[in-house]
Design a protein around this motif. Structure first.
Motif, PDB file in Angstrom:
ATOM      1  N   ARG A  82       0.810  -1.221   0.000  1.00  6.60           N
ATOM      2  CA  ARG A  82       0.000   0.000   0.000  1.00  6.60           C
ATOM      3  C   ARG A  82       0.848   1.279   0.000  1.00  6.60           C
ATOM      4  O   ARG A  82       0.351   2.355  -0.313  1.00  6.60           O
ATOM      5  CB  ARG A  82      -0.955   0.018   1.186  1.00  6.60           C
ATOM      6  N   ASN A  83       2.128   1.152   0.387  1.00  9.76           N
ATOM      7  CA  ASN A  83       3.010   2.323   0.347  1.00  9.76           C
ATOM      8  C   ASN A  83       3.875   2.355  -0.899  1.00  9.76           C
ATOM      9  O   ASN A  83       4.870   3.081  -0.952  1.00  9.76           O
ATOM     10  CB  ASN A  83       3.909   2.326   1.601  1.00  9.76           C
ATOM     11  N   CYS A  84       3.517   1.562  -1.873  1.00 16.62           N
ATOM     12  CA  CYS A  84       4.240   1.492  -3.146  1.00 16.62           C
ATOM     13  C   CYS A  84       5.643   0.926  -2.996  1.00 16.62           C
ATOM     14  O   CYS A  84       6.525   1.188  -3.827  1.00 16.62           O
ATOM     15  CB  CYS A  84       4.310   2.868  -3.826  1.00 16.62           C
ATOM     16  N   GLN A  85       5.903   0.183  -1.918  1.00 19.42           N
ATOM     17  CA  GLN A  85       7.203  -0.473  -1.737  1.00 19.42           C
ATOM     18  C   GLN A  85       7.132  -1.875  -2.333  1.00 19.42           C
ATOM     19  O   GLN A  85       6.147  -2.591  -2.153  1.00 19.42           O
ATOM     20  CB  GLN A  85       7.563  -0.558  -0.257  1.00 19.42           C
ATOM     21  N   LEU A  86       8.212  -2.254  -3.024  1.00 19.24           N
ATOM     22  CA  LEU A  86       8.263  -3.613  -3.593  1.00 19.24           C
ATOM     23  C   LEU A  86       8.100  -4.630  -2.479  1.00 19.24           C
ATOM     24  O   LEU A  86       8.789  -4.544  -1.462  1.00 19.24           O
ATOM     25  CB  LEU A  86       9.621  -3.853  -4.250  1.00 19.24           C
ATOM     26  N   HIS A  87       7.213  -5.588  -2.665  1.00 14.88           N
ATOM     27  CA  HIS A  87       7.076  -6.650  -1.679  1.00 14.88           C
ATOM     28  C   HIS A  87       8.397  -7.393  -1.553  1.00 14.88           C
ATOM     29  O   HIS A  87       8.990  -7.809  -2.562  1.00 14.88           O
ATOM     30  CB  HIS A  87       6.005  -7.654  -2.129  1.00 14.88           C
ATOM     31  N   GLY A  88       8.858  -7.526  -0.339  1.00 17.98           N
ATOM     32  CA  GLY A  88      10.014  -8.396  -0.086  1.00 17.98           C
ATOM     33  C   GLY A  88      11.358  -7.772  -0.398  1.00 17.98           C
ATOM     34  O   GLY A  88      12.383  -8.429  -0.251  1.00 17.98           O
ATOM     35  N   VAL A  89      11.392  -6.516  -0.879  1.00 19.10           N
ATOM     36  CA  VAL A  89      12.682  -5.880  -1.187  1.00 19.10           C
ATOM     37  C   VAL A  89      12.751  -4.543  -0.447  1.00 19.10           C
ATOM     38  O   VAL A  89      12.032  -3.612  -0.794  1.00 19.10           O
ATOM     39  CB  VAL A  89      12.852  -5.621  -2.711  1.00 19.10           C
ATOM     40  N   GLY A  90      13.615  -4.471   0.561  1.00 18.23           N
ATOM     41  CA  GLY A  90      13.701  -3.230   1.331  1.00 18.23           C
ATOM     42  C   GLY A  90      14.314  -2.120   0.502  1.00 18.23           C
ATOM     43  O   GLY A  90      15.304  -2.328  -0.204  1.00 18.23           O
TER      44      GLY A  90
END
Ligand SMILES: Cc1cc2nc3c(=O)[nH]c(=O)nc-3n(C[C@H](O)[C@H](O)[C@H](O)COP(=O)(O)OP(=O)(O)OC[C@H]3O[C@@H](n4cnc5c(N)ncnc54)[C@H](O)[C@@H]3O)c2cc1C
Length: 416
Positions: free
Chosen positions: A369-377
């Protein structure tokens, strides 16, 4: 999202974010007398961002942002990101590989990166960052590049210019004066949510599309004014060839709050239709490579039977609406009378969407939901590639609103 739409509108010099029939009240006009809901149609509006320095032009962000120098911003041009490097497990951003036009490569080590390379390139870059991870970055579940959507566009019919003038009264541009500025809204007709639900159709909206004559006096004048004329004599003759058109245009603008009238070759009724998110509609990497050695994107863009059925429903409803307004219905396209939906010809609208779609569940989406890639910091994405669905509306206002939302998130988050 709502507060961000208002901030985005301010940034884009837009008028109020009102895109439904509430706009008639703001315009101080009565809504049209027909009963669109009867046919499952709702009023909808588009708005176009004008350049504040030159209201005759659409807004281009570049010069405005370059003018806002900020000590904490450094812009690198001719610098193409060619690889996103992560740790060996693909769980954390390590660096970006950046290559100049002359092939010189440097490494940048950021705390976070926001990919904002466009609806095709965001997915391409993740897929092409595959030296360590064969499927690319953030692609454990084989979702990057899938669900490619656009807004398929087609014509629902045409009017001859003379008849089209009547229809333009209803569907031509409206001018709203707001806080001392002029804003133009283009009206359209969209399938209502109730009709979409009732008949399991997609969202779809129709609007008038002017095809201007080559010797349109206003366009000729604009070319002369901007010193862009290729033929001064011909444009000078065109500019003053139809004083009645010029006068009526000025009256419409000054007294009626409407757009100037142009000399037309034809007036089309075009529509934009939403697409079903389809995992087989997708971007992959082709065998071909660009000058920097990066694999070029291969697009497999699919249009389903539902898009075709939706367009046909809108075409019939639009014609019915015109008749109930006492206006002529457009000359239909060849496919419409016989209902040959396979014969509908679509083009894209340069709105590539959905290829890194948002979903809280990493098995169903590429970003959270924050536009961050799932699983990749440390890797975030901005742009229409994160839209899970695309409705019928042009994407840029939503792209900017979501970018502002992401910026707030990055400012608040502890990302070190
Ligand atoms: C002719 C046309 C008309 C349009 N009209 C409308 C309209 O009326 N309304 C509307 O809402 N939308 C419209 N659009 C769509 C609109 O242009 C896009 O929605 C919008 O530009 C997307 O913004 P973005 O910043 O996400 O991507 P982009 O504008 O595509 O910007 C991406 C940037 O990233 C750069 N880039 C890409 N890859 C890399 C890389 N590897 N390294 C470094 N940089 C990279 C690109 O050079 C580009 O500058 C139109 C598009 C076209 C083509």
């Amino acid at each position: 999202m709502l507060p961000y739409f208002d901030r985005a509108a301010a940034l884009m010099h837009l008028g109020p974010n009102v895109y439904d029939e509430a706009l008639w009240t703001l315009l101080g006009k009565d809504p049209p007398k027909s009963n669109p809901r009867h046919d499952g149609l709702d009023a909808c509006f588009w708005q176009f961002a004008r350049d504040p320095g030159n209201p005759m032009e659409f807004l281009r962000f570049g010069p405005h942002f370059l003018a806002r120098e900020a000590a904490n911003i450094q812009i690198l041009v001719n610098a193409t990101v060619t690889h996103i490097n992560t740790d060996p497990n693909g769980r954390k951003l390590v660096s970006l590989e950046v290559t100049s036009a002359h092939g010189r490569t440097v490494s940048i080590v950021p705390n976070v990166v926001v990919l904002a390379a466009g609806g095709i390139e965001n997915a391409r870059l993740l897929l092409a960052s595959n030296r360590l991870l064969p499927n690319g970055v953030g692609n454990d579940n084989d979702l990057v590049g899938r669900f490619l959507m656009d807004h398929p566009r087609t014509s629902l019919g045409e009017y001859a210019p003379r008849i089209g003038r009547l229809v333009e009264e209803r569907l031509g541009l409206f001018l709203l004066k707001h806080n001392g500025k002029n804003h133009f809204y283009s009206p359209g007709l969209a399938l209502s949510p109730a009709r979409q639900r009732g008949e399991r159709l997609l969202n779809c909206a129709a609007y008038l599309s002017e095809h201007r004559a080559e010797d349109d006096p206003w366009d000729a004048m604009k070319r002369l004014y901007k010193r862009q004329s290729q033929n001064y004599l011909r444009d000078s003759i065109s500019a003053f060839s139809d004083p009645r058109l010029l006068m009526s245009g000025i009256c419409r603008r000054v007294m009626g709050g409407r757009n100037i009238t142009h000399k037309l070759d034809r007036l089309a009724v075009d529509c934009l239709v939403e697409q079903v998110p389809d995992p087989e509609s997708r971007i992959t990497l082709s065998e071909r490579r660009d000058e920097l050695g990066l694999s070029i994107a291969h697009l497999q863009w699919k249009i389903s039977e539902l898009e075709r059925r939706t367009v046909a429903a809108l075409a019939h409803a639009f014609a019915g609406e015109m008749i109930s307004l006492g206006l002529p219905s457009p000359t239909p396209p060849d496919w419409l009378p016989g209902g040959d939906l396979d014969a509908i010809e679509f083009t894209d609208t340069a709105h590539p969407t959905g290829t890194t779609r948002m979903d809280e569940d990493r098995n169903r989406g590429v970003v959270d939901r924050n536009c961050q890639l799932h699983g990749v910091g440390g890797v975030f994405i901005a742009g229409s590639s994160v839209f899970p669905t695309a409705s019928h509306a042009n994407p840029t206002l939503t792209i900017v609103a979501m970018a502002l939302r992401l910026a707030d998130h990055l400012k608040d988050a502890d990302l070190r």
